[in-house]
Scaffold this motif. Structure first.
Motif, PDB file in Angstrom:
ATOM      1  N   GLN A  32       9.731  18.527   7.593  1.00  0.00           N
ATOM      2  CA  GLN A  32       8.992  17.657   8.487  1.00  0.00           C
ATOM      3  C   GLN A  32       7.852  16.965   7.738  1.00  0.00           C
ATOM      4  OE1 GLN A  32       7.681  19.954  11.849  1.00  0.00           O
ATOM      5  NE2 GLN A  32       9.731  20.076  12.755  1.00  0.00           N
ATOM      6  N   TYR A  33       7.445  15.823   8.318  1.00  0.00           N
ATOM      7  CA  TYR A  33       6.366  15.062   7.696  1.00  0.00           C
ATOM      8  C   TYR A  33       5.072  15.874   7.750  1.00  0.00           C
ATOM      9  CZ  TYR A  33       3.363  11.087   6.573  1.00  0.00           C
ATOM     10  OH  TYR A  33       2.461  10.239   5.972  1.00  0.00           O
ATOM     11  N   LYS A  34       4.420  15.969   6.600  1.00  0.00           N
ATOM     12  CA  LYS A  34       3.178  16.729   6.533  1.00  0.00           C
ATOM     13  C   LYS A  34       2.000  15.823   6.887  1.00  0.00           C
ATOM     14  CE  LYS A  34       5.015  19.773   2.921  1.00  0.00           C
ATOM     15  NZ  LYS A  34       4.831  20.307   1.552  1.00  0.00           N
ATOM     16  N   GLU A  35       0.856  16.376   6.826  1.00  0.00           N
ATOM     17  CA  GLU A  35      -0.353  15.631   7.147  1.00  0.00           C
ATOM     18  C   GLU A  35      -0.596  14.522   6.134  1.00  0.00           C
ATOM     19  OE1 GLU A  35      -5.157  16.457   7.735  1.00  0.00           O
ATOM     20  OE2 GLU A  35      -3.783  18.062   7.149  1.00  0.00           O
ATOM     21  N   THR A  36      -0.940  13.351   6.633  1.00  0.00           N
ATOM     22  CA  THR A  36      -1.181  12.213   5.759  1.00  0.00           C
ATOM     23  C   THR A  36      -2.471  12.416   4.973  1.00  0.00           C
ATOM     24  OG1 THR A  36      -0.069  10.756   7.331  1.00  0.00           O
ATOM     25  CG2 THR A  36      -1.469   9.717   5.684  1.00  0.00           C
ATOM     26  N   THR A  37      -2.367  12.243   3.661  1.00  0.00           N
ATOM     27  CA  THR A  37      -3.539  12.313   2.807  1.00  0.00           C
ATOM     28  C   THR A  37      -3.974  10.904   2.427  1.00  0.00           C
ATOM     29  OG1 THR A  37      -2.130  12.526   0.859  1.00  0.00           O
ATOM     30  CG2 THR A  37      -2.908  14.560   1.897  1.00  0.00           C
ATOM     31  N   ILE A  38      -5.235  10.728   2.206  1.00  0.00           N
ATOM     32  CA  ILE A  38      -5.782   9.401   1.923  1.00  0.00           C
ATOM     33  C   ILE A  38      -5.476   9.023   0.481  1.00  0.00           C
ATOM     34  CG2 ILE A  38      -7.889   8.028   1.806  1.00  0.00           C
ATOM     35  CD1 ILE A  38      -9.065   9.828   3.953  1.00  0.00           C
ATOM     36  N   PRO A  39      -4.816   7.908   0.239  1.00  0.00           N
ATOM     37  CA  PRO A  39      -4.543   7.501  -1.143  1.00  0.00           C
ATOM     38  C   PRO A  39      -5.827   7.057  -1.850  1.00  0.00           C
ATOM     39  CG  PRO A  39      -3.815   5.811   0.395  1.00  0.00           C
ATOM     40  CD  PRO A  39      -4.243   6.976   1.223  1.00  0.00           C
ATOM     41  N   ARG A  40      -5.841   7.257  -3.175  1.00  0.00           N
ATOM     42  CA  ARG A  40      -7.037   6.946  -3.948  1.00  0.00           C
ATOM     43  C   ARG A  40      -6.761   6.019  -5.124  1.00  0.00           C
ATOM     44  NH1 ARG A  40     -11.138  10.755  -2.815  1.00  0.00           N
ATOM     45  NH2 ARG A  40     -10.428  12.452  -1.441  1.00  0.00           N
ATOM     46  N   ASN A  41      -5.597   6.127  -5.745  1.00  0.00           N
ATOM     47  CA  ASN A  41      -5.319   5.403  -6.987  1.00  0.00           C
ATOM     48  C   ASN A  41      -4.123   4.471  -6.806  1.00  0.00           C
ATOM     49  OD1 ASN A  41      -7.349   6.956  -8.341  1.00  0.00           O
ATOM     50  ND2 ASN A  41      -5.851   8.626  -8.517  1.00  0.00           N
ATOM     51  N   VAL A  42      -4.031   3.503  -7.720  1.00  0.00           N
ATOM     52  CA  VAL A  42      -2.922   2.546  -7.726  1.00  0.00           C
ATOM     53  C   VAL A  42      -1.777   3.132  -8.542  1.00  0.00           C
ATOM     54  CG1 VAL A  42      -2.171   0.237  -8.392  1.00  0.00           C
ATOM     55  CG2 VAL A  42      -4.453   0.573  -7.452  1.00  0.00           C
ATOM     56  N   LEU A  43      -0.640   3.275  -7.919  1.00  0.00           N
ATOM     57  CA  LEU A  43       0.553   3.768  -8.611  1.00  0.00           C
ATOM     58  C   LEU A  43       1.280   2.636  -9.328  1.00  0.00           C
ATOM     59  CD1 LEU A  43       2.551   6.086  -9.192  1.00  0.00           C
ATOM     60  CD2 LEU A  43       3.680   5.534  -7.023  1.00  0.00           C
ATOM     61  N   PHE A  44       1.520   1.523  -8.636  1.00  0.00           N
ATOM     62  CA  PHE A  44       2.188   0.359  -9.221  1.00  0.00           C
ATOM     63  C   PHE A  44       1.457  -0.902  -8.771  1.00  0.00           C
ATOM     64  CE2 PHE A  44       5.954   3.277  -8.846  1.00  0.00           C
ATOM     65  CZ  PHE A  44       6.146   3.445 -10.211  1.00  0.00           C
ATOM     66  N   HIS A  45       1.350  -1.840  -9.695  1.00  0.00           N
ATOM     67  CA  HIS A  45       0.848  -3.170  -9.380  1.00  0.00           C
ATOM     68  C   HIS A  45       2.000  -4.145  -9.599  1.00  0.00           C
ATOM     69  CE1 HIS A  45      -2.389  -6.540 -10.055  1.00  0.00           C
ATOM     70  NE2 HIS A  45      -1.738  -6.650  -8.916  1.00  0.00           N
ATOM     71  N   LEU A  46       2.616  -4.577  -8.515  1.00  0.00           N
ATOM     72  CA  LEU A  46       3.835  -5.382  -8.577  1.00  0.00           C
ATOM     73  C   LEU A  46       3.481  -6.858  -8.501  1.00  0.00           C
ATOM     74  CD1 LEU A  46       5.930  -3.238  -6.074  1.00  0.00           C
ATOM     75  CD2 LEU A  46       5.702  -2.951  -8.541  1.00  0.00           C
ATOM     76  N   GLN A  47       3.888  -7.591  -9.519  1.00  0.00           N
ATOM     77  CA  GLN A  47       3.645  -9.032  -9.583  1.00  0.00           C
ATOM     78  C   GLN A  47       4.969  -9.746  -9.824  1.00  0.00           C
ATOM     79  OE1 GLN A  47       0.696  -9.124 -12.751  1.00  0.00           O
ATOM     80  NE2 GLN A  47      -0.952  -9.379 -11.266  1.00  0.00           N
ATOM     81  N   GLY A  48       5.092 -10.924  -9.306  1.00  0.00           N
ATOM     82  CA  GLY A  48       6.333 -11.685  -9.461  1.00  0.00           C
ATOM     83  C   GLY A  48       6.469 -12.810  -8.454  1.00  0.00           C
ATOM     84  N   HIS A  49       5.762 -12.738  -7.342  1.00  0.00           N
ATOM     85  CA  HIS A  49       5.806 -13.819  -6.368  1.00  0.00           C
ATOM     86  C   HIS A  49       4.954 -14.990  -6.859  1.00  0.00           C
ATOM     87  CE1 HIS A  49       8.171 -12.296  -3.065  1.00  0.00           C
ATOM     88  NE2 HIS A  49       7.535 -11.129  -3.110  1.00  0.00           N
ATOM     89  N   GLY A  50       5.411 -16.185  -6.545  1.00  0.00           N
ATOM     90  CA  GLY A  50       4.691 -17.385  -6.941  1.00  0.00           C
ATOM     91  C   GLY A  50       3.808 -17.951  -5.856  1.00  0.00           C
ATOM     92  N   GLY A  51       3.578 -17.189  -4.787  1.00  0.00           N
ATOM     93  CA  GLY A  51       2.747 -17.638  -3.682  1.00  0.00           C
ATOM     94  C   GLY A  51       2.221 -16.450  -2.917  1.00  0.00           C
ATOM     95  N   PRO A  52       1.437 -16.687  -1.880  1.00  0.00           N
ATOM     96  CA  PRO A  52       0.901 -15.574  -1.075  1.00  0.00           C
ATOM     97  C   PRO A  52       2.018 -14.728  -0.476  1.00  0.00           C
ATOM     98  CG  PRO A  52      -0.233 -17.626  -0.565  1.00  0.00           C
ATOM     99  CD  PRO A  52       0.919 -17.996  -1.431  1.00  0.00           C
ATOM    100  N   VAL A  53       1.798 -13.427  -0.455  1.00  0.00           N
ATOM    101  CA  VAL A  53       2.743 -12.487   0.142  1.00  0.00           C
ATOM    102  C   VAL A  53       2.340 -12.259   1.593  1.00  0.00           C
ATOM    103  CG1 VAL A  53       3.768 -10.196   0.000  1.00  0.00           C
ATOM    104  CG2 VAL A  53       3.141 -11.400  -2.090  1.00  0.00           C
ATOM    105  N   ASN A  54       3.238 -12.522   2.510  1.00  0.00           N
ATOM    106  CA  ASN A  54       2.930 -12.452   3.938  1.00  0.00           C
ATOM    107  C   ASN A  54       3.017 -11.050   4.515  1.00  0.00           C
ATOM    108  OD1 ASN A  54       2.546 -15.310   4.331  1.00  0.00           O
ATOM    109  ND2 ASN A  54       4.753 -15.532   4.101  1.00  0.00           N
ATOM    110  N   GLY A  55       3.856 -10.195   3.940  1.00  0.00           N
ATOM    111  CA  GLY A  55       3.999  -8.865   4.492  1.00  0.00           C
ATOM    112  C   GLY A  55       4.883  -7.995   3.633  1.00  0.00           C
TER     113      GLY A  55
END
Length: 533
Positions: free
Chosen positions: A217-240
């Motif tokens: 079962q899903y455990k308690e949500t922990t607050i994220p602190r660090n960046v795991l991946f920085h994904l780049q490749g879109h040539g315009g604003p990302v809407n969602g």
């Protein structure tokens, strides 16, 4: 076989007919063994014909005269004016026949290399070494009769480039790009094109990072602190951004952008783009995973709706709306139905099976900002841009999905519009992002009352379509901000749990991972996507 032409004064002895002359069966035979239909009756001597053409016909036939243009690179069917008939390919009885690889569009006499290489087939012309890019056939063909007389027929040397199907050419090009390790991101096939083998990278698989969490079962949500991946490749604003709804494939992340594309990323294991899809000609404003996890429904400013199969790249559904699409949602029960809204006063429900609009929901508004289903699909909410100085009685409207009747339009009475809506996973409440720089909490059952005691403040909206979402366990709320920050709130106390300095421009999309308890994905107006843990 007896000759078909008789002359005065000639004896009655018959002469064997050389190959290449019209036979008694009406077939024009070539040295390669392939024939086409010819005249069924022998030609008679006409007084007006030149006598030079008929001299010596008693002993042998004259070579065929090329008709029309004589080009060095013309195929035999153009030089000899043969009728268009598919060549008859035979194989020895002892061996299994090889199916012909040509199609009805191929010119007569043109045999691809694949057909020649089949075991048991006799090639119509002498083929060159496989390393030679062209097919060459002999310049002379000798035909010998039964009486020992021989006739030499001259042919000009010619080279024919074999026909390669378009699908085979694209597959070879894809294989070369993958083999060389090109740095360019793979592009999805456009509408009507056959996909290449590179699309198999989006094939279903189970991530090793997610597998241990599937049986628990899903455990308690922990607050994220660090960046795991920085994904780049879109040539315009990302809407969602949106994680795949199938838990076993939830390592896949979908992103939509104003650069006319949407991408599928491996945002858990590899942190790279798996495939880019370019089915739209204008900005892609909204896209949603299908509940099966193998298709994506997208809509954009080109008035088009597409349902794309991610593994093959084919368009399973195409619809043309009469307004620009800004939001769309699948029906939670009947996955063949979806609703979409945009720059119009009407929301439309589509049926993928028929490709037609099945229902319309009209209101005195100019634009629909977001849509949210309630009560397992029997009702849904729409947020609009309608507001007045002191009241916004049509900002949020509740609809009956089956009858298209308005249930209530007196839900939000403040003078702010709501660019996004989110449903709580465990309690009958929903959240509305407002341009008043706060999150409002409402009851999800009629009469949809707003909570006066609980309000989540501290971020900025400032006209952006800033998204918000609840964690899978319902304990945390997350929202973006116009200044690039990411804010997390406690759902019970409405206090701020953490602020992340995420992006240089407005953060407009946020979403919790459905399985991993400490993973969060965000996107910004700058065009990048970040995965936090």
């Amino acid at each position: 076989m007896a000759s078909l032409v008789a002359y005065d004064g000639s004896d009655s002895d018959t002469e064997p007919e050389p190959v290449g002359c019209p036979g008694a069966g009406g077939q024009m035979k070539d040295t390669c063994g392939m024939g086409t239909e010819g005249a069924k009756e022998p030609a008679k001597h006409r007084p007006d014909a030149p006598s030079s053409l008929w001299e010596g016909m008693g002993s042998h036939c004259l070579p065929l005269v090329p008709l029309g243009r004589s080009e060095q690179r013309s195929c035999p069917s153009q030089r000899l004016q043969w009728p268009r008939k598919e060549p008859a390919v035979t194989s020895p009885p002892s061996e299994s026949p090889c199916l012909p690889l040509w199609t009805s569009r191929t010119p007569t006499g043109h045999v691809p290399l694949e057909a020649v290489r089949c075991k048991g087939l006799k090639p119509p012309w002498r083929t060159c070494h496989p390393s030679d890019p062209t097919f060459c056939f002999p310049t002379k063909s000798e035909v010998t009769g039964g009486n020992g007389n021989s006739l030499q027929k001259k042919r000009q040397e010619d080279c024919i480039v074999p026909y390669t199907p378009k699908r085979l050419r694209q597959s070879q090009a894809m294989s070369i790009n993958v083999g060389t390790g090109s740095a360019a991101e793979p592009q999805g096939p456009s509408a009507g094109c056959a996909p290449g083998p590179a699309l198999s990278r989006v094939a279903p698989r189970v991530s090793e990072c997610i597998r241990p969490y599937l049986d628990s079962q899903y455990k308690e949500t922990t607050i994220p602190r660090n960046v795991l991946f920085h994904l780049q490749g879109h040539g315009g604003p990302v809407n969602g951004v949106q994680w795949c709804p199938v838990l076993s494939q939830s390592h896949l992340l979908l992103s939509t952008s104003m650069d006319r594309t949407f991408k599928v990323w491996d945002a858990v294991d590899l942190g790279r783009c798996l495939q880019t899809y370019t089915s739209h000609t204008e900005a892609v404003r909204a896209a949603r995973w299908a509940p099966c996890g193998q298709r994506v429904l997208s809509g954009g400013f080109d008035f088009a709706l597409h349902l794309t199969d991610l593994e093959t790249g084919t368009q399973l559904f195409r619809g043309q709306s009469d307004f620009r699409i800004t939001t769309l949602k699948f029906h939670p029960k009947d996955h063949n139905l979806f609703v979409c809204g945009g720059f119009s006063s009407e929301i439309k429900a589509w049926d993928i099976r028929t490709g037609k609009v099945v229902r319309g929901y009209k209101a005195a508004v100019q634009q629909t900002l977001d849509i949210l289903f309630l009560q397992e699909g029997s009702e849904f909410l729409s947020s609009t841009d309608a507001s007045s100085r002191d009241s916004a009685d049509r900002t949020i409207i509740a609809w009956d999905f089956r009858t298209a009747a308005k249930i209530s339009n007196q839900i939000f009475h403040e003078r702010y519009t709501c660019p996004s809506l989110a449903l709580h996973p465990r309690e009958p409440v929903f959240l509305a992002q407002t341009n008043g720089n706060y999150l409002a909490l409402f009851s999800a059952v009629w009469p949809y009352r707003m909570s006066r005691r609980r309000r989540y403040e501290g971020h900025k909206v400032e006209g952006y379509s800033v998204g918000c979402e609840c964690s899978p366990d319902g304990d945390l709320l997350v929202t973006g901000s116009a200044d690039g920050r990411i804010l997390l709130y406690s759902f019970r106390t409405a206090s701020r749990a953490r602020t992340l300095q995420g992006h240089a421009q407005a953060c407009v999309g946020v979403t919790f991972h459905p399985v991993l308890p400490s993973v969060l994905a965000t996107c910004s107006w700058e065009g990048d996507v970040k995965v936090w843990h």
